[in-house]
Design a protein around this motif. Structure first.
Motif, PDB file in Angstrom:
ATOM      1  N   ALA A  80      30.192  47.722  40.465  1.00 20.66           N
ATOM      2  CA  ALA A  80      30.751  46.523  40.912  1.00 20.66           C
ATOM      3  C   ALA A  80      31.387  46.230  42.434  1.00 20.66           C
ATOM      4  N   HIS A 141      31.968  41.021  41.816  1.00 18.90           N
ATOM      5  CA  HIS A 141      31.914  41.202  40.695  1.00 18.90           C
ATOM      6  C   HIS A 141      33.956  40.490  40.559  1.00 18.90           C
ATOM      7  N   ALA A 380      38.667  44.063  37.923  1.00 15.52           N
ATOM      8  CA  ALA A 380      36.931  44.875  37.407  1.00 15.52           C
ATOM      9  C   ALA A 380      37.431  45.785  36.666  1.00 15.52           C
TER      10      ALA A 380
END
Length: 387
Positions: A80, A141, A380
């Motif tokens: 991410a 992300h 995240a």
């Protein structure tokens, strides 16, 4: 009630991922020792996390022991990409990082005070897009944003605050609409305090007050390990605190006459001028440059006067919260360093019966961006590490 097998697996997976995040790559044997889990349980979770694309083999260990080498597992950093924004009154700074928090690209852009709302939002959004492209991040992300002003505790949105540019609030809404990412916004002082708690001067404290000293002043409250925002999100609006030594009192829409009038950047610059202090450090904000010059040149009179001013606000906070520790942060707190912190602590001891340690922040103005990145990273992880 015992956790269900699926819940237990999720808890174990998250624990292992947190250890890999904090400690770096580890072997299954090291994970077993650190988690206290059985060898079969660790083997299962390693297999699950590899199958989920969260960890991979990054090397081998055991060259000094008999038998086959042990595999070393680490988090896949590019699983991410994250972004953090430090939104100031007349500028924005962006950093793009991987899941481990390693910076991949960084950029800043001044935004003139005369710029309209839509052009300012477009400039800031374009800066984020360019920086993400430079970092090789096809998709972000999570995005963390640090901005001045109050965050509505019910909605999590930046409130419309008098005296702050309208483009701040519009930028948050624009990014939430245009990006396929989770956008988290938080007050800049709160984020700076989080960064000093995780990475800086307050790492060993569960209860402390963080005092932001920059263009303006603000405070963040950590009590029993938790950031406290207040009923309306306004905990720490210390600029409005009525204090002696000003020419008036603050109002509901203007902090002039409050602590801001003693400790804001303009007030510090005026104080330095009265002491005949000049500085030529264009890379620093004006007040921070002057404080740095005073420390370097031994201008004790100026530092004593500034410490007295700061102690008035700190004494009021200490009398109410008794935090035991105050961190002087922001560009000015960092510039003053241990010298200014010691003078504030000494002056505070004469004003208050409550023992309060005063420390200099370690991160300076970079604390906001670091805190915003921490917020993006945690957002995240909450999704990716959920199991």
């Amino acid at each position: 009630m015992p956790a269900s097998p699926s819940t237990a697996r999720a808890i174990n997976d998250r624990l292992a991922l947190q250890l890999l995040q904090q400690e770096g790559p580890l072997t299954a044997g090291q994970l077993k020792i650190m988690t206290g889990l059985s060898r079969p349980t660790v083997a299962d979770l390693v297999e699950r996390l590899q199958g989920s694309g969260l960890i991979q083999v990054v090397g081998e260990a055991g060259a000094q022991r008999r038998g086959p080498n042990a595999r070393v597992y680490g988090i896949i950093a590019d699983r991410a990409h994250l972004a953090a924004l430090d939104v100031r009154t007349r500028s924005v700074t962006v950093v793009v990082a991987d899941l481990l928090g390693v910076t991949l690209a960084k950029a800043s852009l001044p935004i003139d005070g005369d710029t309209g709302t839509e052009p300012a939002v477009e400039q800031a959004a374009a800066l984020l897009e360019r920086t993400a492209k430079e970092a090789g991040a096809a998709r972000l992300h999570s995005v963390g944003i640090g901005a001045p002003g109050l965050i509505d505790p019910a909605s999590g949105e930046l409130r419309d605050t008098t005296g702050l540019p309208a483009w701040h609030r519009s930028l948050v809404a624009d990014l939430q609409e245009r990006l396929p990412a989770r956008v988290v916004v938080e007050n800049e002082t709160n984020l700076a305090a989080v960064a000093e708690k995780r990475l800086g001067a307050a790492a060993d404290r569960d209860t402390f007050v963080f005092l932001w000293l920059g263009h303006g002043v603000g405070a963040a409250l950590f009590l029993d390990g938790r950031l406290r925002r207040g009923a309306s999100g306004g905990a720490g609006e210390i600029g409005f605190l009525p204090v002696p030594g000003t020419k008036g009192t603050p109002s509901a829409v203007d902090c002039e006459g409050g602590f801001h009038s003693l400790a804001g950047s303009a007030a510090i610059c005026a104080l330095a001028a009265r002491h005949g202090i000049e500085a030529d450090r264009p890379q620093d904000p004006a007040a921070a440059a002057l404080v740095r010059e005073a420390v370097a040149s031994g201008h004790g009179g100026f530092l004593d006067d500034l410490a007295h001013r700061l102690s008035l606000g700190v004494a009021a906070v200490a009398a109410v919260l008794d935090p035991g520790c105050v961190v002087l942060g922001g560009e000015v707190g960092h510039a003053g360093g241990a010298e200014l912190a010691a003078r504030v602590e000494a002056r505070l001891a004469a004003l208050s019966p409550l023992r309060t340690e005063v420390r200099a922040g370690r991160l300076g103005g970079a604390a906001v961006l670091s805190g915003a990145l921490i917020a993006a990273r945690e957002a995240a992880q909450d999704e990716l590490f959920a199991g």
